[in-house]
Design a protein around this motif. Structure first.
Motif, PDB file in Angstrom:
ATOM      1  N   LEU A  47       0.830  -1.207   0.000  1.00 57.42           N
ATOM      2  CA  LEU A  47       0.000   0.000   0.000  1.00 57.42           C
ATOM      3  C   LEU A  47       0.863   1.255   0.000  1.00 57.42           C
ATOM      4  CD1 LEU A  47      -2.731   1.449   0.251  1.00 57.42           C
ATOM      5  CD2 LEU A  47      -2.542   1.169   2.743  1.00 57.42           C
ATOM      6  N   VAL A  48       1.932   1.238   0.788  1.00 54.33           N
ATOM      7  CA  VAL A  48       2.833   2.390   0.815  1.00 54.33           C
ATOM      8  C   VAL A  48       3.486   2.582  -0.551  1.00 54.33           C
ATOM      9  CG1 VAL A  48       4.948   3.329   1.838  1.00 54.33           C
ATOM     10  CG2 VAL A  48       3.244   2.207   3.296  1.00 54.33           C
ATOM     11  N   GLY A  49       3.862   1.485  -1.198  1.00 49.74           N
ATOM     12  CA  GLY A  49       4.408   1.583  -2.543  1.00 49.74           C
ATOM     13  C   GLY A  49       3.425   2.207  -3.507  1.00 49.74           C
ATOM     14  N   MET A  50       2.156   1.838  -3.386  1.00 51.04           N
ATOM     15  CA  MET A  50       1.120   2.433  -4.235  1.00 51.04           C
ATOM     16  C   MET A  50       1.016   3.931  -3.996  1.00 51.04           C
ATOM     17  SD  MET A  50      -1.945  -0.406  -3.941  1.00 51.04           S
ATOM     18  CE  MET A  50      -3.000   0.480  -5.087  1.00 51.04           C
ATOM     19  N   CYS A  51       0.948   4.308  -2.729  1.00 50.61           N
ATOM     20  CA  CYS A  51       0.752   5.718  -2.388  1.00 50.61           C
ATOM     21  C   CYS A  51       1.925   6.581  -2.826  1.00 50.61           C
ATOM     22  CB  CYS A  51       0.543   5.858  -0.883  1.00 50.61           C
ATOM     23  SG  CYS A  51      -0.986   5.099  -0.263  1.00 50.61           S
ATOM     24  N   LEU A  52       3.141   6.072  -2.637  1.00 49.59           N
ATOM     25  CA  LEU A  52       4.328   6.861  -2.979  1.00 49.59           C
ATOM     26  C   LEU A  52       4.538   6.988  -4.489  1.00 49.59           C
ATOM     27  CD1 LEU A  52       4.874   6.647   0.055  1.00 49.59           C
ATOM     28  CD2 LEU A  52       7.264   6.176  -0.484  1.00 49.59           C
ATOM     29  N   SER A  53       3.871   6.147  -5.256  1.00 42.24           N
ATOM     30  CA  SER A  53       4.092   6.140  -6.704  1.00 42.24           C
ATOM     31  C   SER A  53       3.380   7.277  -7.427  1.00 42.24           C
ATOM     32  CB  SER A  53       3.630   4.804  -7.305  1.00 42.24           C
ATOM     33  OG  SER A  53       2.221   4.666  -7.208  1.00 42.24           O
ATOM     34  N   VAL A  54       2.380   7.852  -6.769  1.00 37.76           N
ATOM     35  CA  VAL A  54       1.588   8.905  -7.415  1.00 37.76           C
ATOM     36  C   VAL A  54       1.258   9.998  -6.407  1.00 37.76           C
ATOM     37  CG1 VAL A  54       0.539   7.401  -9.150  1.00 37.76           C
ATOM     38  CG2 VAL A  54      -0.559   7.660  -6.920  1.00 37.76           C
ATOM     39  N   PRO A  55       1.092  11.235  -6.874  1.00 42.86           N
ATOM     40  CA  PRO A  55       0.614  12.292  -5.978  1.00 42.86           C
ATOM     41  C   PRO A  55      -0.888  12.138  -5.760  1.00 42.86           C
ATOM     42  CG  PRO A  55       0.883  13.157  -8.189  1.00 42.86           C
ATOM     43  CD  PRO A  55       1.384  11.737  -8.229  1.00 42.86           C
ATOM     44  N   GLY A  56      -1.354  12.632  -4.650  1.00 40.34           N
ATOM     45  CA  GLY A  56      -2.791  12.596  -4.406  1.00 40.34           C
ATOM     46  C   GLY A  56      -3.302  11.231  -3.985  1.00 40.34           C
ATOM     47  N   THR A  57      -4.598  11.042  -4.152  1.00 37.51           N
ATOM     48  CA  THR A  57      -5.253   9.811  -3.705  1.00 37.51           C
ATOM     49  C   THR A  57      -5.145   8.709  -4.759  1.00 37.51           C
ATOM     50  OG1 THR A  57      -7.380  10.587  -4.575  1.00 37.51           O
ATOM     51  CG2 THR A  57      -6.879  11.075  -2.269  1.00 37.51           C
TER      52      THR A  57
END
Length: 312
Positions: A47-57
């Motif tokens: 999940l952290v990898g997902m979040c850090l890959s893009v700005p915003g939600t």
């Protein structure tokens, strides 16, 4: 996807189920062989990898199938581990009450369950996320279930170092699920977990040294001695401190992560120092338990830093 992310307590109460408990505990047996606490930590790092890959939600259309697919394949890998390790699990005190080891769940049923999870997870990722993430997650399953569990675990005292890669890839899986590309920053997150894995698991291996020796598993404390293993743990915490600075140094995170990483890594080093130079009978297990808190804290701080102090 790995014992390298084990959150099992060595102080768990071991009981032998009665016949009536066995009949009513089937769903719990299937649940137990998925190593849910381990998978939860893997999914958190993804999940952290997902979040850090893009700005915003993150769009829920990608988030939900990604979490389910990665969780299913990770659970399948855990189930295969129970099946392959049935014999040694039945001997070791930490594991002898596991469902497959006790016969509460037959290897055939466990295998069918693992196959269902693996196929379902792969199909979900391939069709609803992207093929790259599906194949990388499947590669993680193969790496842990077959390369590590069936071969490395029984072949070399560096089993956890080499095999740790399988348990380190979830942040990459999360990243590719969003971007469909392998990015250097995602590989940096993988490196972080890869470096964390040996001191994490070797601390447990010291605590369970006699059990591993009993089942002829060549863990480092068995083959090279406890004192040598303690030195390796200490050196790895130093390396982890350096690697932990990289997300800040490459501009991936901000000062909040830097403060959190320095604090957590210094604490991990302090545990390793005590283990090496001033240990008591509980120090190895205390180090192991803290290592889990360390990794969870590190990735949660990464997440907070990303949203509270976004890099422009």
């Amino acid at each position: 996807m790995s014992d390298t992310l084990s959150t099992e307590s060595a102080n768990e109460v071991i009981t032998t189920p009665s016949v009536s408990e066995t009949k009513t505990a089937i769903w719990r047996d299937y649940y137990e062989i998925t190593k849910p606490r381990v998978v939860a930590l893997l999914v958190l790092t993804a999940l952290v990898g997902m979040c850090l890959s893009v700005p915003g939600t993150i769009p829920w259309q990608v988030l939900i199938p990604s979490m389910i697919g990665i969780g299913f394949l990770s659970s399948a890998a855990a189930a295969i581990n129970h099946i392959v390790d049935e014999r040694i699990d039945s001997i070791m005190g930490r594991t002898y009450n596991r469902p497959v080891a006790t016969g509460r769940l037959t290897p055939r049923k466990a295998t069918l369950f693992a196959m269902f999870l693996a196929v379902s997870g792969f199909v979900i990722l391939y069709s609803l996320v992207n093929p790259l993430t599906a194949w990388l997650t499947f590669a993680g399953l193969v790496g842990y279930s077959f390369v590590y569990t069936m071969y490395l675990k029984r072949a070399t005292p560096q089993n956890i170092t080499i095999g740790g890669l399988a348990g380190a890839i979830p942040p990459l899986l999360g990243w590719t699920s969003m971007t469909n590309e392998i990015h250097p920053n995602a590989l940096l997150l993988v490196l972080l977990i890869f470096t964390w894995t040996p001191p994490h698991f070797w601390a447990l291996a010291i605590h369970r040294k006699d059990e591993y020796a009993k089942v002829n598993i060549p863990m480092l404390p068995v083959t090279h001695g406890v004192n040598f293993t303690k030195t390796q743990i200490l050196l790895y915490t130093v390396l982890l401190f350096v690697v932990g600075l990289l997300p800040y140094l490459v501009g991936m995170s901000n000062w909040l992560y830097l403060i959190g990483a320095v604090t957590l890594n210094l604490m991990f080093f302090a545990y390793a120092w005590k283990l090496k130079f001033n240990a008591n009978e509980n120090t190895a297990m205390d180090t192991f338990k803290f290592s889990i808190v360390h990794l969870m804290g590190l990735f949660i701080i990464l997440l907070l830093d990303h949203y509270l102090l976004p890099i422009s």
